[in-house]
Design an enzyme around this catalytic site. Structure first.
Site, short mmCIF file in Angstrom:
data_model
loop_
_atom_site.label_atom_id
_atom_site.label_comp_id
_atom_site.label_asym_id
_atom_site.label_seq_id
_atom_site.Cartn_x
_atom_site.Cartn_y
_atom_site.Cartn_z
N CYS A 2 0.83 -1.19 0.00
CA CYS A 2 0.00 0.00 0.00
C CYS A 2 0.87 1.25 0.00
O CYS A 2 2.01 1.24 0.44
CB CYS A 2 -0.91 0.01 1.22
N ARG A 27 4.20 -0.74 -6.91
CA ARG A 27 4.03 -1.66 -5.78
C ARG A 27 2.84 -2.59 -5.98
O ARG A 27 2.75 -3.63 -5.35
CB ARG A 27 3.78 -0.85 -4.49
N ASN A 98 -1.13 1.66 6.50
CA ASN A 98 -0.45 0.47 6.00
C ASN A 98 -0.15 -0.44 7.18
O ASN A 98 0.22 0.04 8.25
CB ASN A 98 0.88 0.82 5.32
N GLY A 99 -0.24 -1.76 6.99
CA GLY A 99 0.15 -2.67 8.04
C GLY A 99 -1.01 -3.50 8.56
O GLY A 99 -2.06 -3.61 7.92
N LYS A 483 23.27 -16.87 2.13
CA LYS A 483 23.30 -15.41 2.10
C LYS A 483 24.72 -14.89 2.27
O LYS A 483 25.15 -13.97 1.59
CB LYS A 483 22.41 -14.83 3.20
N GLU A 486 26.72 -15.56 -0.89
CA GLU A 486 26.28 -14.78 -2.04
C GLU A 486 26.86 -13.38 -2.07
O GLU A 486 27.29 -12.90 -3.12
CB GLU A 486 24.75 -14.68 -2.04
N LYS A 602 19.51 -12.09 -10.93
CA LYS A 602 18.28 -12.14 -10.15
C LYS A 602 17.39 -13.28 -10.60
O LYS A 602 16.76 -13.94 -9.78
CB LYS A 602 17.53 -10.81 -10.28
#
Length: 607
Positions: A2, A27, A98-99, A483, A486, A602
């Site tokens: 949002c 978004r 938002n949330g 992670k 990478e 990606k």
């Protein structure tokens, strides 16, 4: 995700709000609206669909005024219709949000008992009525806003305007981002600084728990304790690329911090908060009749699938195989007729995963796709799409897409458990309550970032790192090692903690840090026993646990990272945060290209 925009100034605000919201369209959203303070009244325009519909509505019935708020909504609580669209309002206040408000049902029931009449299905409307109730008790707008915010549980960003206050815009954040914009005789709020690029290059970022009071000529920020504070103003160009990182140095950092918000959006797609139940899209197969499930992915998506295997077997009591896509076809797996195959991919274009999907299709499997790109190849070829709602993920090393994948898999496990009768209605409500708390808990975990940054100084000087975990922490050990490899180029391996003595213990010496993921619970003592095996051989242990775990077993560790206490079901979601932050800060200290690490892409679209 949002979008929030607020404007208080001297120009007509509605066109500025719509223009700013357009910069947040990437978004994704399904409704939009604005609220304006106009001639002593609060007025709204709300539409389903895209901003062009809102523009048409405003052209047909203009809203004049120099103070207003706007919102683009991805449906969370309540269907995507005009009634549930933001802003929400009473006769005295309008808000955008938002949330997730975790305790909205309790608050709503109490407000309804006092005579408040709700018109939507959303948790957000509760905020407007709660503020109104405090205004009715004689509090001034700021005090009413602060009192209401203190009653809210969850992760959120809020903007609000008040009847009779034509020079007052209030914003607050806890878990979800909110930025301030400084203009000439004009002030702004936005959920992402990129929205403010056409309006100003002077931006400040609210910190956790902040409440901001905006007037045309000034801003005052209060911290979580109510003390007046200042937040640094950053002067930036209007480049979307720069502003898109917000206050962060890298996209990866921004995406780590977006997780409370995007997990909230993902939960909203699968959780009915009023009935406290899981809701899945319409399925062309019967969950109750499933006898076998296969989960396939690559890299981080595979580790999400491995956590899903634990959830599904423990919760739904369904046999599950988790497979690496690039190996799946070549072992020629036995796939029972009528089984369900679930393919996990951020991009939805991963070549190995797509090939595995087609193999399963040929073997008569039902096909489900957990993807972040709803019109991708994998999504188009699936029987059902279980979309994550992470929004665009720019950093090559996946962070928010991973936790959103986990969120969908957790919801799927609960839904299959209900269908198979292994999860009772009350147990479903309990699981839903725990899932709903995740954005808040992740916000709390993010508060450890500075401590983790300090530890990363030492990690950056190492050549090898081991990660250990048991049960649901085991996939996290694998993901933590991935992670670190990478983005920092440090050699790292993840192991099931019980496997340590079957070979990897030979690697232990004082130069090899061992990251032990040890949540409190049934497997804690066994994990601590493995940790002591490391320390007995001179290994340096970095223990990640909750306060109880650290108090019980962390005294001899080289260092500890505390995460909030949570139900054991949530371990993969909560413990993902410290391992992401550790990898990120280690890479920053090493000076590597965090967002675009060498040799990686990606989306891997070749085998």
């Amino acid at each position: 995700m949002c979008g929030i925009v607020g404007v208080v100034g001297t120009r007509e605000a509605a066109p500025l709000i719509v223009e700013a919201l357009k910069r947040l369209e990437y978004r994704g959203y399904d409704s939009a609206g604005v609220a304006m303070l106009r001639d002593g009244t609060l007025e709204r325009r709300r539409v389903t669909g895209k901003l062009k519909g809102l523009e048409a509505s405003l052209a047909a019935e203009p809203l004049a005024g120099q103070l207003g708020i706007g919102h683009t909504r991805w449906a969370t609580h309540g269907a995507p219709n005009e009634t549930n669209a933001h802003p929400h309002a009473t006769s005295r206040v309008a808000i955008v949000h938002n949330g997730i408000i975790e305790n909205f049902r309790t608050l709503r029931s109490a407000l309804e008992a006092e005579g408040h009449v709700f018109t939507s299905q959303t948790d957000s409307e509760t905020i407007a009525h709660l503020v109104t109730a405090h205004l009715g008790n004689g509090l001034a707008p700021l005090a009413a806003a602060q009192a209401a915010i203190a009653q809210l549980e969850g992760a959120f960003a809020i903007a609000m305007i008040f009847l009779g206050e034509n020079d007052l815009l209030i914003g607050a954040r806890r878990g979800s981002p909110l930025a301030l914009g400084y203009g000439e005789g004009e002030m702004y709020l936005a959920s992402d600084a990129i929205a403010l690029a056409p309006l100003t290059g002077r931006v400040a970022y609210l910190e956790e728990g902040d409440v901001a009071v905006l007037h045309r000529a000034s801003v005052q920020v209060y911290d979580a304790e109510g003390h007046a504070v200042t937040r640094d103003i950053r002067v930036a160009g209007v480049s979307a690329t720069m502003l898109d990182k917000g206050e962060h140095r890298h996209f990866m950092a921004k995406e780590i911090y977006e997780q409370p918000e995007v997990i909230g959006h993902t939960l909203a797609a699968y959780v009915d908060p009023l009935s406290e139940s899981i809701r899945l899209p319409a399925l062309p197969f019967d969950l109750a009749s499933l006898t076998h499930l296969t989960i396939v992915g690559c890299g981080t998506a595979y580790y999400a699938g491995l956590a899903g295997k634990y959830w599904l077997e423990q919760t739904a009591r369904l046999p599950v195989a988790a497979d690496i896509a690039s190996e799946f076809r070549y072992r020629d797996p036995v796939l029972p007729k009528g089984g369900l195959a679930v393919f996990v991919s951020q991009s939805g274009e991963t070549a190995d995963t797509l090939a595995a999907l087609r193999h399963c299709r040929a073997q008569g499997q039902h096909i489900a796709a957990i993807v972040n790109v709803p019109h991708s190849s994998i999504a188009r070829e699936a029987d059902v799409v279980l979309a994550t709602h992470a929004g665009p993920e720019i950093g090559v090393a996946s962070t928010k897409a991973f936790t959103c994948q986990l969120t969908v898999l957790a919801a799927l496990a609960i839904a299959i458990g209900r269908a198979r009768g292994t999860v009772s209605p009350n147990e479903e409500k309990t699981h839903v309550a725990h899932l709903t708390s995740v954005p808040r808990l992740i916000s709390q975990a993010l508060a450890q970032a500075h401590h983790i940054e300090t530890l990363a100084h030492d990690m950056a000087r190492t050549r090898d790192v081991l990660y250990l975990g048991r049960g649901l922490a085991f996939p996290l050990a694998l993901e933590g090692a991935l992670k670190l490899k990478e983005i920092s180029y440090i050699h790292a391996e993840g192991y099931a903690a019980g496997e340590l003595k079957h070979g990897p213990i030979a690697l232990i010496d004082e130069d090899v840090p061992v990251v032990v993921i040890a949540p409190s619970g049934d497997l804690f003592d066994k994990t601590v026993s493995n940790m002591h095996e490391v320390m007995a051989r001179g290994g340096r242990v970095l223990m990640i646990s909750d306060a109880a775990g650290i108090a019980h077993g962390g005294s001899e560790a080289w260092a500890t990272i505390e995460v909030p206490a949570a139900d054991p079901f949530l371990v993969p979601l909560i413990y993902a945060i410290p391992i992401q932050l550790l990898a990120y800060h280690t890479a920053v200290f090493k000076g590597t290209d965090v967002d675009q690490p060498r040799n990686l892409a990606k989306s891997v679209t070749v085998e």
